[in-house]
Design a protein around this motif. Sequence first.
Motif, mmCIF file in Angstrom:
data_model
loop_
_atom_site.group_PDB
_atom_site.id
_atom_site.type_symbol
_atom_site.label_atom_id
_atom_site.label_comp_id
_atom_site.label_asym_id
_atom_site.label_seq_id
_atom_site.Cartn_x
_atom_site.Cartn_y
_atom_site.Cartn_z
ATOM 1 N N GLY A 118 21.262 15.246 -7.238
ATOM 2 C CA GLY A 118 21.677 16.537 -6.706
ATOM 3 C C GLY A 118 23.099 16.478 -6.185
ATOM 4 N N TRP A 119 23.609 17.646 -5.776
ATOM 5 C CA TRP A 119 25.001 17.731 -5.342
ATOM 6 C C TRP A 119 25.204 17.407 -3.867
ATOM 7 C CZ3 TRP A 119 29.375 18.271 -8.168
ATOM 8 C CH2 TRP A 119 29.218 18.614 -9.516
ATOM 9 N N PHE A 120 24.301 17.817 -3.017
ATOM 10 C CA PHE A 120 24.543 17.688 -1.578
ATOM 11 C C PHE A 120 23.500 16.821 -0.874
ATOM 12 C CE2 PHE A 120 26.373 21.778 -2.938
ATOM 13 C CZ PHE A 120 27.701 21.516 -2.633
ATOM 14 N N VAL A 121 22.231 17.107 -1.077
ATOM 15 C CA VAL A 121 21.158 16.324 -0.457
ATOM 16 C C VAL A 121 20.494 15.479 -1.534
ATOM 17 C CG1 VAL A 121 18.976 16.412 0.807
ATOM 18 C CG2 VAL A 121 20.777 18.097 1.291
ATOM 19 N N SER A 122 20.427 14.185 -1.299
ATOM 20 C CA SER A 122 19.896 13.267 -2.313
ATOM 21 C C SER A 122 18.403 13.509 -2.552
ATOM 22 C CB SER A 122 20.117 11.818 -1.870
ATOM 23 O OG SER A 122 19.647 10.931 -2.856
ATOM 24 N N ARG A 123 18.044 13.643 -3.834
ATOM 25 C CA ARG A 123 16.642 13.865 -4.181
ATOM 26 C C ARG A 123 15.859 12.557 -4.293
ATOM 27 N NH1 ARG A 123 18.819 16.752 -8.908
ATOM 28 N NH2 ARG A 123 19.468 18.828 -8.266
ATOM 29 N N ALA A 124 16.557 11.431 -4.239
ATOM 30 C CA ALA A 124 15.899 10.130 -4.369
ATOM 31 C C ALA A 124 16.693 9.083 -3.609
ATOM 32 C CB ALA A 124 15.786 9.740 -5.848
ATOM 33 N N ASP A 125 16.055 7.940 -3.357
ATOM 34 C CA ASP A 125 16.769 6.834 -2.712
ATOM 35 C C ASP A 125 17.859 6.324 -3.650
ATOM 36 O OD1 ASP A 125 15.091 7.004 -0.533
ATOM 37 O OD2 ASP A 125 13.782 5.366 -1.181
ATOM 38 N N PHE A 126 19.029 6.040 -3.071
ATOM 39 C CA PHE A 126 20.121 5.444 -3.842
ATOM 40 C C PHE A 126 20.225 3.986 -3.447
ATOM 41 C CE2 PHE A 126 24.726 4.341 -4.088
ATOM 42 C CZ PHE A 126 24.841 4.383 -5.473
ATOM 43 N N ILE A 168 21.418 -0.176 -4.372
ATOM 44 C CA ILE A 168 22.287 -1.121 -5.071
ATOM 45 C C ILE A 168 21.709 -2.508 -4.844
ATOM 46 C CG2 ILE A 168 24.596 -2.129 -5.226
ATOM 47 C CD1 ILE A 168 25.753 0.480 -4.272
ATOM 48 N N GLY A 169 21.342 -3.178 -5.947
ATOM 49 C CA GLY A 169 20.748 -4.512 -5.840
ATOM 50 C C GLY A 169 19.458 -4.529 -5.058
ATOM 51 N N GLY A 170 18.688 -3.447 -5.139
ATOM 52 C CA GLY A 170 17.413 -3.383 -4.439
ATOM 53 C C GLY A 170 17.528 -2.958 -2.992
ATOM 54 N N VAL A 171 18.754 -2.773 -2.505
ATOM 55 C CA VAL A 171 18.968 -2.358 -1.118
ATOM 56 C C VAL A 171 19.263 -0.861 -1.088
ATOM 57 C CG1 VAL A 171 20.359 -2.671 0.948
ATOM 58 C CG2 VAL A 171 19.853 -4.630 -0.529
ATOM 59 N N VAL A 172 18.493 -0.114 -0.320
ATOM 60 C CA VAL A 172 18.691 1.329 -0.212
ATOM 61 C C VAL A 172 19.946 1.602 0.616
ATOM 62 C CG1 VAL A 172 17.747 3.521 0.610
ATOM 63 C CG2 VAL A 172 16.234 1.812 -0.433
ATOM 64 N N ILE A 173 20.922 2.207 -0.039
ATOM 65 C CA ILE A 173 22.179 2.544 0.646
ATOM 66 C C ILE A 173 22.092 3.927 1.284
ATOM 67 C CG2 ILE A 173 24.674 2.793 0.377
ATOM 68 C CD1 ILE A 173 23.598 -0.029 -0.133
#
Length: 494
Positions: free
Chosen positions: A229-237, A239-244
């Motif tokens: 999405g553009w403003f509110v994340s629809r899913a966890d983001f 990197i390398g298994g770590v939720v940023i």
Amino acid sequence: MGTAESTLASRAARAPILPLALAQFVCSFAGTSTNVAITPIAKDLGTTVSGVQTAITVFTLTMAALMIPGSKLTDILGRKRCFVLGLFIYGAGALLTSLAQGLPAMITGYSLLEGVGSALLIPPVYILVTVSHRDVRSRAKFFGIVSGAGGLGAAAGPLVGGLITSSISWRATFGLQLVLVLLIVWLARSITDTPVARPRPTFDVEGAVLSAAGLVLVVIGLLETRTYGWFVSRADFSIGGVVILPKGSMSPVWLYFAAGAAFLVWFLGHLRRRERRGRAVLVSLRMFSRRAANLGMATQFAQWMSMQGCFFVVSVYLQQVRHFDAITTGLILTPATAGILASSAAAQRLASRRTQRTLIIAGFVLASSGMLLLLVLVRPHNDILLTVPGTLAFGLGVGVMLTASVNLVQSAFPARDQGEISGLSRSVSNLGSTFGTAMAGSVLVAAGIHLKDGRDFGAALLVLLVFTLLGLAAAVFIPRERAATGATALTHIE
């Protein structure tokens, strides 16, 4: 004798237009024909739909990253040589893809080789048209042919691709591209080009890397809007298994945009430093010094965003709401294709009567009117013929403004700058195309692409209409053109 010489000169100027227009057609066709064959390709290659979509994404990224460096190579290798080299690379990619037995081979052939080939062969198309025709009006005719071929390729991609995939195989689509490329190589014998300047300019490797990194990150951000999405994340983001950034927080697409912007700022600083030292640069900063050209590129961005986004939304609507197959969807979009071809064919006549600024404004007004007609007339249970007024008006508007904007931007600079401005202009157009489909797709994904009552379709089209109107606003601020001072004038812009 004078008449005979004039006729020969006219024929010589017309000779290259067929291979150039066909090249633009093939590249535009490749960008849309694969979308309708995603499921058959995934099944045949033993991969997933997501994997095939990744291949399409990498194709877009490759073009975005290499369009400006590819254009600069025309000054080093020569325009015709770059054009033919791009065709051979593109053809090799089409051949490899048609024979692919797995996703890695498809990514190598379609995403990388065809992407590199496109970045090499597209800039020379516009450079050769510009330098072969010394006045704005005659250029309008040939830019109209090239733009019409591009619009036809983009619009015909779903129809022709769907027809070939359904009746033969998706592989035959790439086989068709290979046949067309070989035909273009043969026709390219008619192209004449000026010798490469001596000494040859050097290639700015650091500038190419910085610009590519910046553009790639921006494009990735655009494409990731469908997931986050553009403003509110629809899913966890992660990197390398770590939720940023967890779901519900700021969308990570802005991290991509910020990183891309940082690289592009670094790139501009790099250009400034090299120019102060008198060294060769990838793109001269004077390419950003013309107000008319800058506004012209802004209109190009809005035009390609509007065209690709609108085609995408209407295609999704027709297939998800009305349940038409790819072939029928392509047929329903035929009025838009006809409109693009008709207005592109009239480009020279229109340019002889109206300024480029006026034509760009008129094109935006027509395209906006077409989008409004689609919003007002098209309903899930209405007669499908009610799409005709909107798609026809939209196509007519796109054909008028695409040709005029290209003519405006290319004509704002002398022959020695055509390599640089062509790559910059094509890169802007490519970003517009990506932005259009990403924006539309993001709206539809946010709604789950249910489209049961057409409201989601309307919302996506309304967002695209807003950006189309912003393009109209940019067109209004384009400086008015002076009357032509001679048949050989390179630019009439104040």
